[in-house]
Scaffold this motif. Structure first.
Motif, PDB file in Angstrom:
ATOM      1  N   LYS A 586     -30.587  11.626  -2.093  1.00 37.61           N
ATOM      2  CA  LYS A 586     -30.707  10.337  -1.409  1.00 37.61           C
ATOM      3  C   LYS A 586     -30.059  10.722   0.194  1.00 37.61           C
ATOM      4  CE  LYS A 586     -29.342   5.833  -0.381  1.00 37.61           C
ATOM      5  NZ  LYS A 586     -29.278   6.164   0.968  1.00 37.61           N
ATOM      6  N   ALA A 587     -30.739  10.056   0.993  1.00 40.00           N
ATOM      7  CA  ALA A 587     -30.231  10.059   2.379  1.00 40.00           C
ATOM      8  C   ALA A 587     -28.917   9.751   2.558  1.00 40.00           C
ATOM      9  CB  ALA A 587     -31.143   9.825   3.611  1.00 40.00           C
ATOM     10  N   PRO A 588     -28.115  10.489   3.291  1.00 35.18           N
ATOM     11  CA  PRO A 588     -26.624   9.911   3.624  1.00 35.18           C
ATOM     12  C   PRO A 588     -26.536   8.763   4.889  1.00 35.18           C
ATOM     13  CG  PRO A 588     -26.951  11.997   4.301  1.00 35.18           C
ATOM     14  CD  PRO A 588     -28.088  11.812   3.796  1.00 35.18           C
ATOM     15  N   ALA A 589     -27.432   7.811   4.426  1.00 38.39           N
ATOM     16  CA  ALA A 589     -27.430   7.018   5.603  1.00 38.39           C
ATOM     17  C   ALA A 589     -27.604   5.432   5.066  1.00 38.39           C
ATOM     18  CB  ALA A 589     -28.863   7.076   6.357  1.00 38.39           C
ATOM     19  N   ASN A 590     -27.318   4.438   5.974  1.00 43.22           N
ATOM     20  CA  ASN A 590     -27.353   2.931   5.334  1.00 43.22           C
ATOM     21  C   ASN A 590     -26.394   2.940   4.509  1.00 43.22           C
ATOM     22  OD1 ASN A 590     -27.931   0.301   5.321  1.00 43.22           O
ATOM     23  ND2 ASN A 590     -29.446   0.375   4.163  1.00 43.22           N
ATOM     24  N   THR A 591     -25.081   3.493   4.868  1.00 45.09           N
ATOM     25  CA  THR A 591     -23.980   3.581   4.296  1.00 45.09           C
ATOM     26  C   THR A 591     -23.032   3.079   5.017  1.00 45.09           C
ATOM     27  OG1 THR A 591     -24.816   5.423   2.895  1.00 45.09           O
ATOM     28  CG2 THR A 591     -22.364   5.165   2.939  1.00 45.09           C
ATOM     29  N   VAL A 592     -22.083   2.336   4.490  1.00 41.48           N
ATOM     30  CA  VAL A 592     -20.795   1.874   5.160  1.00 41.48           C
ATOM     31  C   VAL A 592     -19.682   2.846   5.464  1.00 41.48           C
ATOM     32  CG1 VAL A 592     -18.708   0.275   4.957  1.00 41.48           C
ATOM     33  CG2 VAL A 592     -20.967  -0.420   4.391  1.00 41.48           C
ATOM     34  N   ILE A 593     -19.207   3.040   6.682  1.00 44.11           N
ATOM     35  CA  ILE A 593     -18.256   3.929   7.292  1.00 44.11           C
ATOM     36  C   ILE A 593     -16.997   3.311   6.868  1.00 44.11           C
ATOM     37  CG2 ILE A 593     -17.314   5.429   8.943  1.00 44.11           C
ATOM     38  CD1 ILE A 593     -20.158   5.006  10.327  1.00 44.11           C
ATOM     39  N   ARG A 594     -16.034   4.098   6.054  1.00 39.83           N
ATOM     40  CA  ARG A 594     -14.644   3.469   5.813  1.00 39.83           C
ATOM     41  C   ARG A 594     -13.740   4.250   6.556  1.00 39.83           C
ATOM     42  NH1 ARG A 594     -15.488   4.507  -0.643  1.00 39.83           N
ATOM     43  NH2 ARG A 594     -17.397   3.130  -1.042  1.00 39.83           N
ATOM     44  N   GLY A 595     -12.563   3.774   6.511  1.00 39.32           N
ATOM     45  CA  GLY A 595     -11.478   4.244   7.285  1.00 39.32           C
ATOM     46  C   GLY A 595     -11.347   4.210   8.712  1.00 39.32           C
ATOM     47  N   ILE A 596     -11.897   3.299   9.327  1.00 34.04           N
ATOM     48  CA  ILE A 596     -12.103   2.898  10.782  1.00 34.04           C
ATOM     49  C   ILE A 596     -11.696   1.559  11.066  1.00 34.04           C
ATOM     50  CG2 ILE A 596     -13.814   4.735  11.198  1.00 34.04           C
ATOM     51  CD1 ILE A 596     -15.842   2.387  11.500  1.00 34.04           C
ATOM     52  N   GLU A 738     -37.656   5.531   6.237  1.00 36.36           N
ATOM     53  CA  GLU A 738     -36.942   5.587   7.420  1.00 36.36           C
ATOM     54  C   GLU A 738     -37.648   4.382   8.161  1.00 36.36           C
ATOM     55  OE1 GLU A 738     -35.842   8.659  11.132  1.00 36.36           O
ATOM     56  OE2 GLU A 738     -37.417   8.850  10.092  1.00 36.36           O
ATOM     57  N   PHE A 739     -38.645   4.205   8.032  1.00 32.46           N
ATOM     58  CA  PHE A 739     -39.632   2.965   8.815  1.00 32.46           C
ATOM     59  C   PHE A 739     -39.951   2.192   7.703  1.00 32.46           C
ATOM     60  CE2 PHE A 739     -39.908   6.858  11.211  1.00 32.46           C
ATOM     61  CZ  PHE A 739     -39.144   6.531  12.349  1.00 32.46           C
ATOM     62  N   VAL A 740     -39.437   0.932   7.560  1.00 35.71           N
ATOM     63  CA  VAL A 740     -39.796   0.279   6.510  1.00 35.71           C
ATOM     64  C   VAL A 740     -40.824  -0.938   7.239  1.00 35.71           C
ATOM     65  CG1 VAL A 740     -39.193  -1.700   4.610  1.00 35.71           C
ATOM     66  CG2 VAL A 740     -37.721   0.377   5.164  1.00 35.71           C
ATOM     67  N   ILE A 741     -42.127  -1.042   6.868  1.00 36.34           N
ATOM     68  CA  ILE A 741     -43.069  -1.784   7.765  1.00 36.34           C
ATOM     69  C   ILE A 741     -43.682  -2.978   6.660  1.00 36.34           C
ATOM     70  CG2 ILE A 741     -44.991  -1.888   9.108  1.00 36.34           C
ATOM     71  CD1 ILE A 741     -44.481   1.156   9.471  1.00 36.34           C
TER      72      ILE A 741
END
Length: 754
Positions: A586-596, A738-741
């Motif tokens: 699974k690509a490590p993307a479209n994931t929430v960044i925590r701790g900021i 990556e590109f949803v069309i």
């Protein structure tokens, strides 16, 4: 092949088929960076949460002096903000990371805090005593000489003298002394008050140093004191005869010189020595025996003996002597606890004497001098060794303490003080110096007080260089910097947070490319605009690394304000979280960044138009979406090869390659024939089938997802003659959407006729 040489039943174990391949971990990260403290030499250390990181490596770093800060922060080619490393580690754990190997980076000019001890003898006050008291309870009485000895009492805070007095009596078991003059002021254990015997000498005995370089060691204190590691019973001399236990046959008035006891077995004046020692109540007396009459025996105490009144029935038992003549030998129960050169303390009731063990034969111990006074079977011989206490107080006020007991000051054994601290202590190391002695009266002691405060530690941040981050390859366990991560095979993701130095990041990429089992996350310089980050990216072309932009904003709890932090630490945590929750495919993307920070948690606002420029160049954007929060919005490597442009595809192959490599080690040196090839094919096929079923490979069937070939088509006779087994494997990875069309068009209404 088993041998069958005689009739019988034989049980044999045979292989049941292909051996399973276990997938390796992909969520273990490794980082190199500057920390407050912690191990500098040896292999990287594993931490599993931020609290463990703080306990091992210290907390957050202070920003260095402006000159040093600006030298690093304003260098676009070889700079970095290395003091943000602990914040990046916190970001790793905030985002789901669970296992992180840390290699501390320090300047080669950094030096540890240290201190040298002289010698003398002190004993800490163990319990408070009020003004006017004459009794003191101490930490130990080892090295004391007994009644008549002069002592000095000092305050532990300002080292001012409180009292000077003589010892009127003592109880070595209770570690208590009676003074011949009352205390002129109160004594407090919590203040660190202590008793000193004699004077201190400046001759150097031990040098203590902090376990790792840096100014953190100036907060370390060390104390060494003698301790009784064993109390061994004195055995009676064989010539003393039998033991008897009886009771008073009649009341005895106070200070009476004769008492009557009941006659019992073993109590025969004709068979016992003229002088016999007995214990009546809690006191010991030397008595003479008279012939029994009417079932009674008369015991005559020495003239002038003072004692309290005794009631009939009080227990009276014989106490046998340990020696009947002067000499250096003594029978000791549990003599196996002793050793040649061991220091022991003997107590004859009025004097404490130190001796050294010369030899041991069964329970007979030979000392370096005659046994002092008269010792009885109720007495104990104390084995004298050392105890080291160390404590560290960090800037926040938290205190870490450790105690090491039963240490030998000298000798080449595992129990040696220097050796034990080198193995067990997390705070200090010790070096023996010329004046070190096992004599308790010359125990290692600081010039003032009882605690030695280390000093002189230097972080030498002014001489810190990119070479310290790259490190040296001194072999396993002796590597430094990035090179040290090679010692940990489990590392799958690595980073040097806060460093944008070309030398450092090139070394990190090279490290991954050489080992071919890990992936690097790089940081750009902070504050770069779109053109600047594109220029920064141009120096890299690798399928083993990814770049994320821009920096993040989090709360620096050490100074109570917001700080911009490099994204690599947070991204390594996201990699680990996605691997555990979904899988490495699974690509490590479209994931929430925590701790900021919840609002404005990204240092620069990246729009779609910005990303239209960044994404084709392999620069992964960190973006904010209303209603969705701060998210990772890119999953590309820094490779110009389109086959390896996605992070998850590259890491999936790393996972497959490492798993197959480790899971087929059993194949080496097996007979290279069709049977082995079949086992290899089936082993790899079973593993890839499991991977395919987890959704990591494309294809509706296993045949569409992968193939495994290991037969005559993959090997020639030359391969076989040269010991080569070749297995060809092909897999179809799942590429990210990556590109949803969605293509939408107008559609004319169609009239339906009834």
């Amino acid at each position: 092949m088993a041998e069958y040489l005689s009739p019988g039943v034989y049980i044999e174990e045979i292989d049941a088929g292909p051996r399973p391949i276990a997938g390796v971990s992909t969520s273990t990260a490794g980082m190199a960076g500057v920390t407050v403290r912690g191990p500098y030499t040896g292999k990287p250390k594993l931490v599993t949460n931020f609290l463990e990181f703080q306990n091992t490596f210290g907390g957050f770093l202070r920003e260095p002096d402006p000159l040093i800060r600006d030298t690093w922060a304003n260098d676009p080619a070889e700079g970095g903000r290395w003091w943000l490393f602990p914040l990046a580690v916190k970001g790793f754990f905030d985002n789901g990371g669970q296992r992180l190997y840390i290699k501390r980076v320090a300047s080669r000019q950094a030096s540890p805090s240290s201190g040298v001890l002289g010698h003398g003898l002190v004993s800490p006050v163990a319990r408070d005593a009020a003004k006017g008291a004459t009794r003191l309870e101490l930490g130990h009485l080892i090295g004391f000489s007994g009644v008549g000895q002069q002592i000095q009492l000092f305050r532990g805070d300002d080292q001012q003298s409180i009292h000077t007095a003589g010892v009127a009596a003592y109880d070595a078991t209770a570690r208590r002394i009676e003074l011949d003059a009352p205390l002129p002021a109160e004594v407090r254990a919590g203040r660190g008050d202590y008793v000193q015997i004699g004077t201190r000498n400046a001759e150097e005995t031990l040098e203590f140093a902090a376990v790792s370089p840096g100014s953190w060691g100036d907060g370390v204190q060390v104390r060494i004191q003698p301790m009784a590691s064993a109390a061994l019973p004195v055995l009676p001399d064989p010539q003393e005869g039998a033991l008897f236990v009886t009771r008073l046959a009649a009341d005895a008035a106070a200070d009476s010189e004769t008492v009557e006891v009941a006659a019992v077995t073993g109590l025969d004046p004709d068979e016992l020595p003229p002088d016999v020692w007995v214990q009546i109540g809690s006191s010991r007396f030397k008595v003479q025996l008279s012939q029994p009459a009417d079932g009674k025996v008369t015991l005559t105490l020495p003239s002038g003996t003072a004692h309290e009144a005794w009631r009939s029935g009080l227990l009276v038992r014989r106490v046998r002597r340990g020696t009947t003549s002067a000499g250096p030998t003594l029978r000791i129960g549990g003599a196996s606890r002793l050793y040649e050169g061991a220091v022991v303390q003997l107590d004859d009731g009025t004097h404490l004497t130190i001796r050294t063990v010369e030899s041991i034969a069964a329970d007979v111990v030979t000392l370096d001098g005659n046994v002092p006074g008269t010792l009885f079977e109720t007495d104990r011989l104390q084995l004298v060794e050392a105890q080291v206490d160390a404590r560290f107080t960090d800037p926040s006020g938290a205190v870490e303490t450790e105690t090491h007991r039963n240490l030998r000051l000298t000798g080449d054994t595992a129990a040696n003080l220097v050796t034990t601290l080198a193995v067990r202590s997390r705070l200090v190391r010790a070096t023996a110096l010329g004046a070190l002695s096992t004599d308790p009266a010359k125990f290692p002691l600081p010039a003032v007080g009882s605690w030695l405060t280390l000093g002189g530690g230097d972080d030498a941040y002014g001489s810190l260089s990119v070479a310290d981050f790259v490190g040296e390859d001194g072999g396993s366990g002796k590597r430094t910097g990035i090179n040290a991560l090679e010692d940990i095979d489990e590392v799958a993701v690595c980073a040097v947070p806060g460093m944008w130095s070309g030398t450092v990041e090139s070394a990190l990429v090279t490290h991954c490319e050489l080992l071919r089992d890990r992936f690097a996350i790089l940081d750009p310089q902070d504050g770069l605009d779109i053109e600047g980050v594109q220029a920064f990216r141009e120096r890299f072309d690798t399928k083993y690394a990814a770049l994320y932009h821009p920096w993040l904003v989090t709360r620096d709890l050490s100074v109570g304000r917001d700080a911009e932090v490099p994204p690599s630490g947070h991204m390594a945590g996201i990699y680990a979280r996605v691997d555990v929750e979904r899988g490495v495919h699974k690509a490590p993307a479209n994931t929430v960044i925590r701790g900021i920070r919840l609002t404005d948690g990204i240092a620069q606002d990246i729009t779609k138009r910005h990303q239209d420029v960044l994404n084709p160049k392999g620069i992964n954007a960190l973006r904010f979406f209303p209603g969705l929060g701060h998210r990772v919005w890119g999953a590309r490597t820094l490779s110009s090869d389109s086959s390896w442009k996605y992070v998850n595809v590259r890491r999936l192959f790393l996972y497959l390659e490492e798993s197959i490599e480790e899971g087929t080690q059993w194949v080496v040196f097996e007979p290279n024939d069709e049977a082995l090839w079949s086992l290899v094919r089936q082993t790899v096929t079973n593993f890839l089938t499991t991977v395919w079923r987890s959704g990591a490979l494309a294809g509706t069937t296993a045949d569409e997802a992968f193939f495994v070939a290991c037969d005559r088509t993959t090997m020639t006779e030359d391969d076989l003659a040269n010991g080569r087994l070749i297995c060809a494997i092909g897999v179809a990875p799942v590429f990210p959407a990556e590109f949803v069309i969605f293509r939408i068009q107008q559609k004319s209404r169609e009239t339906q006729l009834a």
